[in-house]
Design a protein around this motif. Structure first.
Motif, PDB file in Angstrom:
ATOM      1  N   THR A   1       2.269   1.786  -3.453  1.00  0.00           N
ATOM      2  CA  THR A   1       1.250   2.345  -4.353  1.00  0.00           C
ATOM      3  C   THR A   1       1.095   3.847  -4.120  1.00  0.00           C
ATOM      4  OG1 THR A   1       0.050   0.243  -4.426  1.00  0.00           O
ATOM      5  CG2 THR A   1      -1.168   2.236  -5.042  1.00  0.00           C
ATOM      6  N   HIS A   2       1.033   4.246  -2.849  1.00  0.00           N
ATOM      7  CA  HIS A   2       0.901   5.668  -2.532  1.00  0.00           C
ATOM      8  C   HIS A   2       2.128   6.453  -3.003  1.00  0.00           C
ATOM      9  CE1 HIS A   2      -2.885   5.837  -0.444  1.00  0.00           C
ATOM     10  NE2 HIS A   2      -2.540   4.900   0.427  1.00  0.00           N
TER      11      HIS A   2
ATOM     12  N   THR B   1       0.839  -1.208   0.000  1.00  0.00           N
ATOM     13  CA  THR B   1       0.000   0.000   0.000  1.00  0.00           C
ATOM     14  C   THR B   1       0.869   1.250   0.000  1.00  0.00           C
ATOM     15  OG1 THR B   1      -1.756  -1.165   1.198  1.00  0.00           O
ATOM     16  CG2 THR B   1      -1.820   1.243   1.234  1.00  0.00           C
TER      17      THR B   1
END
Length: 216
Positions: free
Chosen positions: A185-186, A182
């Motif tokens: 991705t950010h 995550t």
């Protein structure tokens, strides 16, 4: 195989780096340049994955050569090399598009690992470099320009703050209690929104915008 071009005005230094890196099965030195202008030409001809670029060279220095390579939309990632400790060069180099900054007296294994890190798409912004960036802003060497950041979500701002403080993806995941994937991705979305080549440029943007304000 990671294909490398080495740019340094000292022949013995080029030969030494070439020998050290060629000893690794996953690294191939495909070209050597004695100045920035020659390096720009070699990159156009050979399309390497990585360029090891000396900061100070005759005819054209490493920072200007980096600007030209990036402006030409060339694919290689650039690691700046210097015999000097991190100073104002780091800001010029990162703004020019460099993905890493390494001292020439780094241990051989650290050099090879730096190449692998940058070839893998990460920025080589070690905690020591991040610390100097923070100190530079904190002591007035570079005052925040309050440049407006693009529209970042609250989570993206949280992550950018941690990136600017030198935290790795794994460390950010632990701090924010989210998955490492995550975080990745950010970070990718942040780089896209900032139009930043990698994390190194994102760190500078965080401080220049005033999002992160170092204590004096």
């Amino acid at each position: 195989m990671i294909r490398i071009v080495i740019a340094d005005d000292q022949a013995m230094v080029r030969a030494g780096f070439a020998a050290l890196l060629s000893a690794h099965a996953d690294i191939e030195v495909i070209g050597q340049a004695e100045d920035g202008a020659h390096c720009v030409d070699l990159v156009a001809d050979l399309a390497p994955d990585i360029v090891l670029m000396d900061v100070r060279m005759p005819l054209m220095d490493g920072i200007e050569a980096t600007r030209m390579i990036v402006a030409a939309k060339a694919e290689p990632r650039i690691i700046m090399l210097t015999t000097f400790d991190i100073d104002d060069y780091v800001f010029d180099a990162i703004r020019a598009g460099a993905s890493g900054f390494l001292l020439k007296d780094a241990p051989p294994d650290e050099l090879a690992e730096a190449v692998r890190i940058v070839a893998g798409g990460e920025a080589l912004l070690a905690p020591s470099v991040t610390k100097r960036v923070i100190e530079h802003f904190a002591t007035g060497g570079q005052q925040p320009s309050r440049t407006a950041l693009p529209e970042l979500t609250d989570r993206e701002r949280e992550i950018l703050i941690q990136v600017a403080r030198g935290a790795s993806n794994t460390e950010i995941a632990a701090i924010l209690h989210i998955a490492v994937q995550t975080v990745k991705t950010h970070v990718s979305r942040i780089l896209y929104k900032l139009d930043a080549r990698d994390r190194a440029q994102a760190v500078i943007a965080a401080y220049e915008s005033g999002l992160v304000i170092p204590s004096s």
